[in-house]
Design a protein around this motif. Sequence first.
Motif, mmCIF file in Angstrom:
data_model
loop_
_atom_site.group_PDB
_atom_site.id
_atom_site.type_symbol
_atom_site.label_atom_id
_atom_site.label_comp_id
_atom_site.label_asym_id
_atom_site.label_seq_id
_atom_site.Cartn_x
_atom_site.Cartn_y
_atom_site.Cartn_z
ATOM 1 N N PRO A 73 33.486 37.375 44.708
ATOM 2 C CA PRO A 73 34.145 38.257 43.754
ATOM 3 C C PRO A 73 35.356 37.592 43.105
ATOM 4 C CG PRO A 73 34.806 38.823 45.972
ATOM 5 C CD PRO A 73 33.751 37.758 46.102
ATOM 6 N N ASP A 74 35.632 37.957 41.856
ATOM 7 C CA ASP A 74 36.961 37.701 41.305
ATOM 8 C C ASP A 74 37.942 38.526 42.129
ATOM 9 O OD1 ASP A 74 35.736 36.138 39.379
ATOM 10 O OD2 ASP A 74 35.778 37.703 37.850
ATOM 11 N N TYR A 75 39.229 38.185 42.060
ATOM 12 C CA TYR A 75 40.143 38.890 42.968
ATOM 13 C C TYR A 75 41.564 38.978 42.426
ATOM 14 C CZ TYR A 75 41.171 34.062 44.611
ATOM 15 O OH TYR A 75 41.510 32.735 44.691
ATOM 16 N N LEU A 76 42.275 39.936 43.010
ATOM 17 C CA LEU A 76 43.720 40.111 42.845
ATOM 18 C C LEU A 76 44.352 39.705 44.166
ATOM 19 C CD1 LEU A 76 46.282 41.461 41.462
ATOM 20 C CD2 LEU A 76 45.529 43.590 42.575
ATOM 21 N N THR A 77 45.375 38.861 44.116
ATOM 22 C CA THR A 77 45.980 38.439 45.378
ATOM 23 C C THR A 77 47.465 38.154 45.223
ATOM 24 O OG1 THR A 77 45.712 36.975 47.302
ATOM 25 C CG2 THR A 77 45.583 35.938 45.138
ATOM 26 N N SER A 78 48.201 38.387 46.309
ATOM 27 C CA SER A 78 49.563 37.884 46.388
ATOM 28 C C SER A 78 49.483 36.365 46.516
ATOM 29 C CB SER A 78 50.283 38.482 47.596
ATOM 30 O OG SER A 78 49.567 38.220 48.793
ATOM 31 N N VAL A 79 50.552 35.695 46.096
ATOM 32 C CA VAL A 79 50.553 34.229 46.077
ATOM 33 C C VAL A 79 51.686 33.723 46.952
ATOM 34 C CG1 VAL A 79 50.594 32.167 44.641
ATOM 35 C CG2 VAL A 79 49.665 34.298 43.709
ATOM 36 N N ARG A 80 51.321 32.990 47.991
ATOM 37 C CA ARG A 80 52.315 32.419 48.899
ATOM 38 C C ARG A 80 52.711 31.019 48.446
ATOM 39 N NH1 ARG A 80 49.310 33.362 54.723
ATOM 40 N NH2 ARG A 80 48.415 35.428 54.260
ATOM 41 N N GLU A 81 53.984 30.717 48.515
ATOM 42 C CA GLU A 81 54.426 29.363 48.191
ATOM 43 C C GLU A 81 53.779 28.372 49.153
ATOM 44 O OE1 GLU A 81 58.487 26.775 47.352
ATOM 45 O OE2 GLU A 81 58.629 28.853 48.094
ATOM 46 N N GLY A 82 53.136 27.352 48.601
ATOM 47 C CA GLY A 82 52.430 26.360 49.410
ATOM 48 C C GLY A 82 51.065 26.802 49.875
ATOM 49 N N TYR A 91 35.339 29.997 49.616
ATOM 50 C CA TYR A 91 35.743 31.168 48.837
ATOM 51 C C TYR A 91 35.933 32.362 49.763
ATOM 52 C CZ TYR A 91 30.693 32.066 49.159
ATOM 53 O OH TYR A 91 29.417 32.248 49.624
ATOM 54 N N TRP A 92 36.679 33.336 49.257
ATOM 55 C CA TRP A 92 37.014 34.553 50.022
ATOM 56 C C TRP A 92 37.409 34.207 51.460
ATOM 57 C CZ3 TRP A 92 38.686 38.582 47.778
ATOM 58 C CH2 TRP A 92 38.963 39.740 48.531
ATOM 59 N N GLY A 93 38.463 33.411 51.546
ATOM 60 C CA GLY A 93 38.881 32.920 52.846
ATOM 61 C C GLY A 93 38.174 31.612 53.140
ATOM 62 N N ALA A 116 39.351 42.470 46.287
ATOM 63 C CA ALA A 116 38.185 42.036 45.514
ATOM 64 C C ALA A 116 38.011 42.886 44.258
ATOM 65 C CB ALA A 116 36.924 42.126 46.374
ATOM 66 N N LEU A 117 37.613 42.229 43.171
ATOM 67 C CA LEU A 117 37.455 42.909 41.884
ATOM 68 C C LEU A 117 36.025 42.875 41.367
ATOM 69 C CD1 LEU A 117 40.669 41.523 40.151
ATOM 70 C CD2 LEU A 117 40.298 43.874 40.945
ATOM 71 N N GLY A 118 35.078 42.418 42.183
ATOM 72 C CA GLY A 118 33.686 42.339 41.737
ATOM 73 C C GLY A 118 33.384 40.995 41.112
ATOM 74 N N GLY A 119 32.122 40.608 41.160
ATOM 75 C CA GLY A 119 31.716 39.295 40.684
ATOM 76 C C GLY A 119 31.713 39.182 39.172
ATOM 77 N N HIS A 120 32.350 38.122 38.669
ATOM 78 C CA HIS A 120 32.277 37.745 37.251
ATOM 79 C C HIS A 120 32.825 38.816 36.311
ATOM 80 C CE1 HIS A 120 29.834 34.615 38.983
ATOM 81 N NE2 HIS A 120 28.934 35.485 39.382
ATOM 82 N N THR A 121 33.799 39.580 36.750
ATOM 83 C CA THR A 121 34.394 40.591 35.872
ATOM 84 C C THR A 121 35.319 39.963 34.831
ATOM 85 O OG1 THR A 121 36.239 40.923 37.413
ATOM 86 C CG2 THR A 121 34.322 42.383 37.649
#
Length: 220
Positions: A73-82, A91-93, A116-121
């Motif tokens: 899936p495409d995704y929304l995620t928080s972003v950690r430095e490094g 993918y997905w972990g 997760a935002l669903g595949g290829h959105t």
Amino acid sequence: LYAGVGSLSNIGDQGMEAEEGRAAIWRLDLETEQAGIFASGLRNAVGMAWEPSTGTLWTVVNERDGLGDETPPDYLTSVREGGFYGWPYCYWGQTVDDRVPQDPALVARAITPDYALGGHTASLGLCWMPAGTLPGFPDGMVIGQHGSWNRSTLSGYRVIFVPFAGGKPSGPPRDILSGFLSDDEKTAYGRPVGVAIGADGKSLLVADDVGDIIWRVTAA
């Protein structure tokens, strides 16, 4: 200044030397003019927004092709430095993509995305929308989904809202704008991309690069 730099290819098709500095979010200090990679393994991190209660950077990422309609899936995620988010090795972990020559040390570091935002959105635009901007919507993220082209049943072609609580997604997505795709999937009347809160704080602006228009969403 934070900038997303997409990959050159789907899964490092021309070798990882050609992908040097790509599939990453870069951070530039405007005073010192020093720049470096903030987070990596993000195939195509497009929209970025700050979650205000924690000060955390969030992004929407377009994942790789060639593994089916919904994988990954495409995704929304928080972003950690490094932080390293898997591309192209997994993918997905830490789900290994066996089409790619592996680097086990990097796979072991791969962070699972938050939502997760669903595949290829083709989720591209992202902004934070505070509670009260639109009636009935709490705090959360707005995402412009440009829409798929490479799956059996098209997906995306809408603007969605992901509610947040405690600095994290807290429920299923809700449509803000939809109806851009004809029932037979042969005509796209619009394809949403950029999203931003209006200067009045009571509206949402959406750039549509097929309709060649900017939509303004307000209370009824």
